[in-house]
Motif scaffolding. Structure first.
Motif, PDB file in Angstrom:
ATOM      1  N   SER A  18      39.748  49.369  51.079  1.00 31.10           N
ATOM      2  CA  SER A  18      39.886  48.144  49.870  1.00 31.10           C
ATOM      3  C   SER A  18      38.981  47.029  50.262  1.00 31.10           C
ATOM      4  CB  SER A  18      41.154  47.500  49.454  1.00 31.10           C
ATOM      5  OG  SER A  18      41.901  48.279  49.286  1.00 31.10           O
ATOM      6  N   LEU A  19      38.824  47.376  51.867  1.00 29.03           N
ATOM      7  CA  LEU A  19      37.700  46.426  52.617  1.00 29.03           C
ATOM      8  C   LEU A  19      36.294  46.251  52.343  1.00 29.03           C
ATOM      9  CD1 LEU A  19      40.136  45.802  55.372  1.00 29.03           C
ATOM     10  CD2 LEU A  19      39.592  43.850  53.541  1.00 29.03           C
ATOM     11  N   LEU A  22      35.188  46.012  49.340  1.00 27.21           N
ATOM     12  CA  LEU A  22      35.239  44.788  48.661  1.00 27.21           C
ATOM     13  C   LEU A  22      33.903  43.886  49.514  1.00 27.21           C
ATOM     14  CD1 LEU A  22      35.706  41.997  47.429  1.00 27.21           C
ATOM     15  CD2 LEU A  22      37.427  41.694  49.498  1.00 27.21           C
ATOM     16  N   LEU A  23      33.591  44.574  50.800  1.00 28.07           N
ATOM     17  CA  LEU A  23      32.909  44.077  51.318  1.00 28.07           C
ATOM     18  C   LEU A  23      31.148  44.436  50.713  1.00 28.07           C
ATOM     19  CD1 LEU A  23      34.242  44.174  55.062  1.00 28.07           C
ATOM     20  CD2 LEU A  23      32.687  42.086  53.424  1.00 28.07           C
ATOM     21  N   SER A  25      30.712  45.477  47.643  1.00 25.29           N
ATOM     22  CA  SER A  25      30.455  44.783  46.382  1.00 25.29           C
ATOM     23  C   SER A  25      29.420  43.861  47.022  1.00 25.29           C
ATOM     24  CB  SER A  25      31.567  44.373  45.840  1.00 25.29           C
ATOM     25  OG  SER A  25      32.761  43.818  46.252  1.00 25.29           O
ATOM     26  N   TYR A  26      29.587  42.941  47.798  1.00 27.02           N
ATOM     27  CA  TYR A  26      29.538  41.279  47.979  1.00 27.02           C
ATOM     28  C   TYR A  26      28.215  42.468  49.246  1.00 27.02           C
ATOM     29  CZ  TYR A  26      32.421  38.424  46.901  1.00 27.02           C
ATOM     30  OH  TYR A  26      33.553  37.695  46.450  1.00 27.02           O
ATOM     31  N   LYS A 104      48.550  38.865  56.346  1.00 23.41           N
ATOM     32  CA  LYS A 104      48.020  39.693  54.540  1.00 23.41           C
ATOM     33  C   LYS A 104      49.598  39.468  54.437  1.00 23.41           C
ATOM     34  CE  LYS A 104      46.995  43.754  57.410  1.00 23.41           C
ATOM     35  NZ  LYS A 104      47.075  45.350  58.092  1.00 23.41           N
ATOM     36  N   THR A 107      43.623  36.233  50.414  1.00 23.38           N
ATOM     37  CA  THR A 107      42.735  36.767  48.923  1.00 23.38           C
ATOM     38  C   THR A 107      41.716  36.675  49.512  1.00 23.38           C
ATOM     39  OG1 THR A 107      41.968  33.833  49.804  1.00 23.38           O
ATOM     40  CG2 THR A 107      43.965  34.534  48.463  1.00 23.38           C
ATOM     41  N   GLU A 108      40.612  37.068  48.752  1.00 26.84           N
ATOM     42  CA  GLU A 108      39.131  37.968  49.325  1.00 26.84           C
ATOM     43  C   GLU A 108      38.563  36.361  49.146  1.00 26.84           C
ATOM     44  OE1 GLU A 108      35.270  38.952  45.795  1.00 26.84           O
ATOM     45  OE2 GLU A 108      37.367  39.752  44.912  1.00 26.84           O
ATOM     46  N   GLU A 109      38.762  35.115  48.529  1.00 29.07           N
ATOM     47  CA  GLU A 109      38.157  34.010  48.853  1.00 29.07           C
ATOM     48  C   GLU A 109      38.119  33.677  50.454  1.00 29.07           C
ATOM     49  OE1 GLU A 109      37.633  29.283  47.447  1.00 29.07           O
ATOM     50  OE2 GLU A 109      39.263  30.663  46.817  1.00 29.07           O
ATOM     51  N   LEU A 111      38.928  36.347  52.766  1.00 28.19           N
ATOM     52  CA  LEU A 111      37.503  36.776  53.788  1.00 28.19           C
ATOM     53  C   LEU A 111      36.201  36.538  53.940  1.00 28.19           C
ATOM     54  CD1 LEU A 111      38.096  39.023  55.150  1.00 28.19           C
ATOM     55  CD2 LEU A 111      37.611  40.762  53.244  1.00 28.19           C
ATOM     56  N   MET A 112      36.545  36.101  52.478  1.00 28.78           N
ATOM     57  CA  MET A 112      34.821  36.311  52.178  1.00 28.78           C
ATOM     58  C   MET A 112      34.280  35.037  52.867  1.00 28.78           C
ATOM     59  SD  MET A 112      34.473  39.135  51.532  1.00 28.78           S
ATOM     60  CE  MET A 112      31.891  38.938  51.442  1.00 28.78           C
TER      61      MET A 112
END
Length: 206
Positions: A18-19, A22-23, A25-26, A104, A107-109, A111-112
């Motif tokens: 998942s990580l 997500l990463l 995708s950025y 844990k 949120t995505e926010e 982490l980013m």
């Protein structure tokens, strides 16, 4: 400067995937590892490097990996992940240089934001290392006498005093001082003192 890279180290396969998704995708380049040992065995590229690191894993845990990297002299910006964070763990990780400590579920926010912070720190560190390498190359091109004058000037001594210490004329000191300044592309004593400090030049005792 080489492309920044994110390394995810987590024994949870689902979270790890998942990580990575997500990463990516950025548009971050990502590599993933199931354990601290796997990460240490991997051949990692040079350049800005951020670790997203689970603090509790079978075998060597996150803090163990942080300590091992420090022992190896490999400075990396680390974001710790944990399912049950405690204040002592957080304090220990942050004291050793961790950028962030996320509990844990995060949120995505969160982490980013942590990733951006870590990469900002990494690029600044790499830029400083490159500057130091460039300065060292310039210093290595100085003549032995210029290096000697450089060290004395960096103590803040006047040209006349340095001339007396080195048993040469004041004009000679002025010439060497100007050559040193020109080779480094600087114009002030403050710049020269900063370079001496950055390179760790051993200065003569006053």
């Amino acid at each position: 400067m080489p492309t920044p890279m994110i390394h995810v180290v987590d024994d949870d396969e689902g979270l790890r995937a998942s990580l990575v998704s997500l990463l990516e995708s950025y548009d971050w380049p990502v590599a993933a590892y199931a354990s601290a040992d796997e990460f240490l065995r991997a051949r990692r590229p040079e350049g800005p490097c951020c670790l997203i690191l689970d603090i509790q894993m079978p075998g060597a845990d996150g803090l163990d990996l942080q300590a091992e990297l420090k022992r190896l002299g490999q400075e990396h910006s680390i974001i710790f992940l944990t399912g049950h964070g405690t204040i002592p763990l957080t304090v220990k990780a942050m004291r050793e240089g961790a950028v962030e400590f996320l509990t844990k579920p995060f949120t995505e926010e969160q982490l980013m934001r942590a990733v951006e912070m870590a990469m900002h720190r990494e690029t600044a560190r790499m830029s400083e290392l490159q500057d130091s390498a460039a300065l060292q190359a310039l210093y290595d091109k100085l003549t032995p006498r210029e290096k000697e004058v450089f060290a004395h000037v960096a103590t803040g001594r006047m040209n006349k005093v340095i001339a007396g210490v080195l048993n040469v004329s004041e004009v000679t000191i002025k010439v060497h001082r100007r050559r040193v300044m020109d080779k480094f592309g600087i114009r002030t004593l403050a710049d020269l003192v900063r370079i001496a400090s950055q390179l760790g030049i051993e200065l003569p005792q006053r």
